[in-house]
Design a protein around this motif. Structure first.
Motif, PDB file in Angstrom:
ATOM      1  N   GLN A  34     -33.364  50.110  16.519  1.00 18.03           N
ATOM      2  CA  GLN A  34     -33.170  48.743  16.044  1.00 18.03           C
ATOM      3  C   GLN A  34     -33.943  48.527  14.745  1.00 18.03           C
ATOM      4  O   GLN A  34     -35.164  48.623  14.713  1.00 18.03           O
ATOM      5  CB  GLN A  34     -33.665  47.722  17.085  1.00 18.03           C
ATOM      6  N   HIS A  35     -33.239  48.250  13.652  1.00 17.92           N
ATOM      7  CA  HIS A  35     -33.855  47.903  12.360  1.00 17.92           C
ATOM      8  C   HIS A  35     -34.955  48.887  11.977  1.00 17.92           C
ATOM      9  O   HIS A  35     -36.031  48.485  11.510  1.00 17.92           O
ATOM     10  CB  HIS A  35     -34.417  46.478  12.403  1.00 17.92           C
ATOM     11  N   LEU A 105     -33.065  42.618  18.471  1.00 13.35           N
ATOM     12  CA  LEU A 105     -33.646  41.636  17.579  1.00 13.35           C
ATOM     13  C   LEU A 105     -32.735  41.401  16.385  1.00 13.35           C
ATOM     14  O   LEU A 105     -32.039  42.317  15.935  1.00 13.35           O
ATOM     15  CB  LEU A 105     -35.012  42.108  17.074  1.00 13.35           C
ATOM     16  N   THR A 106     -32.751  40.188  15.860  1.00 15.10           N
ATOM     17  CA  THR A 106     -32.048  39.914  14.613  1.00 15.10           C
ATOM     18  C   THR A 106     -32.892  40.476  13.469  1.00 15.10           C
ATOM     19  O   THR A 106     -34.044  40.858  13.661  1.00 15.10           O
ATOM     20  CB  THR A 106     -31.846  38.402  14.411  1.00 15.10           C
ATOM     21  N   VAL A 107     -32.325  40.523  12.270  1.00 16.95           N
ATOM     22  CA  VAL A 107     -33.067  41.016  11.111  1.00 16.95           C
ATOM     23  C   VAL A 107     -34.313  40.159  10.886  1.00 16.95           C
ATOM     24  O   VAL A 107     -35.404  40.683  10.626  1.00 16.95           O
ATOM     25  CB  VAL A 107     -32.179  41.014   9.853  1.00 16.95           C
ATOM     26  N   ARG A 108     -34.153  38.854  10.983  1.00 19.86           N
ATOM     27  CA  ARG A 108     -35.290  37.937  10.782  1.00 19.86           C
ATOM     28  C   ARG A 108     -36.364  38.168  11.835  1.00 19.86           C
ATOM     29  O   ARG A 108     -37.558  38.223  11.524  1.00 19.86           O
ATOM     30  CB  ARG A 108     -34.804  36.493  10.822  1.00 19.86           C
ATOM     31  N   GLN A 109     -35.965  38.299  13.085  1.00 18.28           N
ATOM     32  CA  GLN A 109     -36.923  38.530  14.155  1.00 18.28           C
ATOM     33  C   GLN A 109     -37.650  39.859  13.976  1.00 18.28           C
ATOM     34  O   GLN A 109     -38.860  39.953  14.193  1.00 18.28           O
ATOM     35  CB  GLN A 109     -36.207  38.517  15.510  1.00 18.28           C
TER      36      GLN A 109
END
Length: 202
Positions: A34-35, A105-109
């Motif tokens: 994730q990211h 998670l979102t990119v912001r999170q």
């Protein structure tokens, strides 16, 4: 200049490899895929800023004062010795890192989380700004920037390794024995550097 670079690389690696919230988060994101790129890049940028600030500010201040320089050497030696002994103690522990599952998670999170585990960790300031800044300041006007480059290189290599290599390394990192070996190596590096600083101060 290679000697300064290697000294920064060794000290930077010894400090950054020790298990902590930042490393645990990067490893977890790598295991979950994730990211990973965002997480690794953010850690590298933050470490670079902190190391540069420490060596440019505190390092310059210390190298202009013989009293502060000697105090920094003894303080650094004591801290490194404590750090090394702590790492050796951890080497006999039973802990290991686990990557728990959860909602993506979102990119912001993801960005806010990695910033939080980096900037809200008090040890990051002691390790990068104070300790690396103090030791870097002892390397002279030119040597300190090669030292900084070595420390930054260690950060780049380590975060990339545990982030992008997490999937390949996950069976190994899940074993407590792997972290024991890692902590043992970190303890040896820290104690060796502590002895070097003590000899310089003496």
């Amino acid at each position: 200049m290679l000697a300064f670079y290697l000294k920064g690389l060794g000290l930077g690696a010894g400090l950054i490899v020790a298990i902590g919230s930042q490393n645990a988060h990067v490893l977890r994101m790598g295991l979950l895929r994730q990211h990973v790129g965002l997480t690794v890049l953010t850690c590298i940028v933050c470490e670079t800023l902190l190391i540069t600030a420490g060596i440019a500010g505190i390092g310059t201040l210390i190298e202009r004062s013989p009293l502060m320089l000697n105090a920094a050497r003894w303080g650094g030696a004591i801290f490194l010795a404590w750090y090394g002994l702590r790492a050796w103690k951890a080497a006999f522990g039973a802990g290991s890192l686990q990557a728990s599952s959860g909602a993506p998670l979102t990119v912001r999170q993801a960005l806010l989380t990695v910033l939080a585990v980096t900037w809200l960790n008090p040890h990051v300031y002691l390790d990068t700004v104070v300790l690396l800044g103090a030791v870097g300041g002892q390397q002279g006007p030119d040597g300190k920037w090669w030292f900084a480059l070595g420390a930054v290189s260690a950060a780049c290599a380590w975060f990339s390794l545990i982030g992008f290599g997490a999937r390949l390394l996950s069976p190994w990192f899940a074993k407590p024995s792997a972290w024991r070996l890692l902590d043992g190596a970190v303890g040896t590096i820290m104690l060796a550097l502590a002895l070097t600083l003590a000899l310089q101060a003496g």
